[in-house]
Write an enzyme that holds these catalytic residues in place. Sequence first.
Site, PDB file in Angstrom:
ATOM      1  N   LYS A  25       0.686  -1.107   0.094  1.00  0.00           N
ATOM      2  CA  LYS A  25      -0.037   0.105   0.158  1.00  0.00           C
ATOM      3  C   LYS A  25       0.967   1.400  -0.035  1.00  0.00           C
ATOM      4  CE  LYS A  25      -3.952  -1.816   2.628  1.00  0.00           C
ATOM      5  NZ  LYS A  25      -4.768  -1.693   1.672  1.00  0.00           N
TER       6      LYS A  25
ATOM      7  N   ASP B 233      -2.530  -7.898  -1.383  1.00  0.00           N
ATOM      8  CA  ASP B 233      -3.342  -6.892  -0.531  1.00  0.00           C
ATOM      9  C   ASP B 233      -4.860  -7.533  -0.166  1.00  0.00           C
ATOM     10  OD1 ASP B 233      -3.855  -4.693   1.092  1.00  0.00           O
ATOM     11  OD2 ASP B 233      -3.916  -3.126  -0.564  1.00  0.00           O
TER      12      ASP B 233
ATOM     13  N   ARG C 140      -9.848 -11.576   2.636  1.00  0.00           N
ATOM     14  CA  ARG C 140     -10.804 -12.725   2.200  1.00  0.00           C
ATOM     15  C   ARG C 140      -9.937 -14.246   2.372  1.00  0.00           C
ATOM     16  NH1 ARG C 140     -11.113 -10.053  -3.651  1.00  0.00           N
ATOM     17  NH2 ARG C 140     -10.864  -8.327  -2.350  1.00  0.00           N
TER      18      ARG C 140
HETATM   19  N1  BES Z   1      -7.790  -3.763   4.795  1.00  0.00           N
HETATM   20  C1  BES Z   1      -8.075  -3.656   3.368  1.00  0.00           C
HETATM   21  C2  BES Z   1      -9.529  -2.974   2.913  1.00  0.00           C
HETATM   22  C3  BES Z   1      -9.702  -1.383   3.726  1.00  0.00           C
HETATM   23  C4  BES Z   1      -9.207  -0.209   3.048  1.00  0.00           C
HETATM   24  C5  BES Z   1     -10.198  -1.261   4.919  1.00  0.00           C
HETATM   25  C6  BES Z   1      -9.454   0.906   3.814  1.00  0.00           C
HETATM   26  C7  BES Z   1     -10.115  -0.125   5.463  1.00  0.00           C
HETATM   27  C8  BES Z   1      -9.851   1.090   4.875  1.00  0.00           C
HETATM   28  C9  BES Z   1      -7.953  -4.720   2.497  1.00  0.00           C
HETATM   29  O1  BES Z   1      -7.371  -5.665   2.926  1.00  0.00           O
HETATM   30  C10 BES Z   1      -7.496  -4.350   1.025  1.00  0.00           C
HETATM   31  O2  BES Z   1      -6.351  -3.934   0.963  1.00  0.00           O
HETATM   32  N2  BES Z   1      -8.381  -4.479  -0.040  1.00  0.00           N
HETATM   33  C11 BES Z   1      -7.968  -4.058  -1.374  1.00  0.00           C
HETATM   34  C12 BES Z   1      -8.589  -5.028  -2.073  1.00  0.00           C
HETATM   35  C13 BES Z   1      -8.090  -5.216  -3.408  1.00  0.00           C
HETATM   36  C14 BES Z   1      -6.507  -5.600  -3.560  1.00  0.00           C
HETATM   37  C15 BES Z   1      -8.969  -6.015  -4.200  1.00  0.00           C
HETATM   38  C16 BES Z   1      -8.466  -2.766  -1.529  1.00  0.00           C
HETATM   39  O3  BES Z   1      -9.570  -2.477  -1.011  1.00  0.00           O
HETATM   40  O4  BES Z   1      -7.976  -1.929  -2.236  1.00  0.00           O
HETATM   41 ZN    ZN Z   2      -6.808  -5.996   4.920  1.00  0.00          ZN
HETATM   42 MG    MG Z   3      -5.354  -5.561   2.077  1.00  0.00          MG
END
Ligand code: BES
Ligand code: ZN
Ligand code: MG
Length: 513
Positions: free
Chosen positions: A294, A364, A368
């Site tokens: 990230k 990331d 899931r």
């Molecule tokens: N923990 C994050 C989602 C998240 C984002 C929670 C902002 C709270 C605030 C999750 O693990 C993640 O990184 N999701 C990705 C998924 C993508 C790679 C398909 C996302 O939302 O960018």
């Molecule tokens: Zn996450």
């Molecule tokens: Mg993530």
Amino acid sequence: MDAKTGFEITLGSGAAWQVGGDVVAFVTFGDPSKDPVFKSADQALGGLLSEVALSESFEGKAGQSLVLHTHKKLAAKRIVVIGAGPKSDFANANMRDVSAAIAQIANKTLSASVALVMPQLGANREAALVQLLTEGLYLGTYKFGRYLTSDEAKRPHTLKSVAILRDFKGAKASAAQARAFATAVVRGTTIAAATNHARDLINEPAAIATPLHLAADAQAIAKKHKGVLTVTVLDEKKCAELGMGMFLAVGQGSDERSAFIHMTYKPAQGKKPKKKICFIGKGVTFDSGGYSLKPSNAMEDMKIDMSGAAAVISAMDAIATLGSEHEVHAIAACCENLVSGRAYKLGDVLKSMDGTTVEINNTDAEGRLTLGDAITYARTKIQPDEMFDFATLTGACMVALGPYTAGVMSDHEALVRSWLGVAERSGEDMWRLPLNPRLREQLKSPIADMRNTGDRFGGAITAGLFLKTFAKDTPWVHVDIAGPASTSSNRPSQPKGGTGYAVATIVEYAAKA
Ligand code: BES
Ligand code: ZN
Ligand code: MG
């Protein structure tokens, strides 16, 4: 007095303007000149209240408040008027903000005792109202102050007691009403304490709130409820034996050991439970994104990625306190998503607990993976009648619904309806998204049974569809809490940081017959 929350709430008696103490407070819905309580207070104050309201443009709007010295014209030292906006717009969540604002004003004015006149919203809503007011009082005085060192920050709250008056004229409560009142206060106190506990877990830095820290917390909660609540923590070795290849892969890049937490509540005295309900929480104690790293600004808040775990663990405390006719399980597969020489990589193929193979196209999308194995564990080892998962799963859900609303996904009509009904009553904003099977295409992999992410469009839904693979035919509801799990804008009942979102609805749902 409640040890966890610091002040007590009682059923008050007497007419509001004759009740002594530091503060007497009431709520005005819109135009104060039309409010009989406001008019009565104004009269007792010799017109001072309406004069100040006029000069300060107080119109009874939500978020507005008036604080006035009574100069001995009333028995209480100060009078506080909280605006709540028109009754028609007034939802359950707003009730918490009203009492939270009162508690905050009390502490700011160094007050110890408050008499609070209950808003008149109809006799049938009285118990619910008392519960929400109670929750708001405790939620509003929440502060994560462990790391603040100034005298001001360390100053303890002054509020010691809140007496709730059934109306401003001093309506007496019948014995039945007094009993209902006491029950509502206990429920509200218990739910708020659990919510504030979840907030503590979420706000704690990831260096402290590790998977083992969450496990120890669950164990401490179980210890408080000997005989009804038990906890098992599966270590990495045990998880490997069970074949949790997805869950273990996410944590393998971290020096923190992963921990799979399973709490079980059973009704006391060996009563046969009505249903078996399982609540599963995402417990990624820090989400760096892994090799799909990230950017810094998106990573900054990722200690909150265990908010689902915090909610289900904390809710079990409240469920055990209040009791339930159901057998209730909480599961949190906890780990940390970091980069290192041992971390999982893009292109890896993982084998899940149910045997499905998954190609990783984004490290990331780790939540899931952890939840997939947790769902399989729940489905096969617990075999619940219904299961729910709570996860800060996708930024896409926040794009779809904004930061205050959770996305709810399920193919089980009856279950999702009943869940949304409870959420509405609990004042937690949730909205259903469709699990459109056409999007399942996006999860196809040429070398494995599926891959872990799809395209940008419909990202919350493809995450839901990924989880559905593991839920199979067990009635299941997925709640994406990425938005509401934490907040960056202050609201009286929710200061900045972890909100403890979903605790209230989980506890209410488990209490439901
Ligand atoms: N923990 C994050 C989602 C998240 C984002 C929670 C902002 C709270 C605030 C999750 O693990 C993640 O990184 N999701 C990705 C998924 C993508 C790679 C398909 C996302 O939302 O960018
Ligand atoms: Zn996450
Ligand atoms: Mg993530």
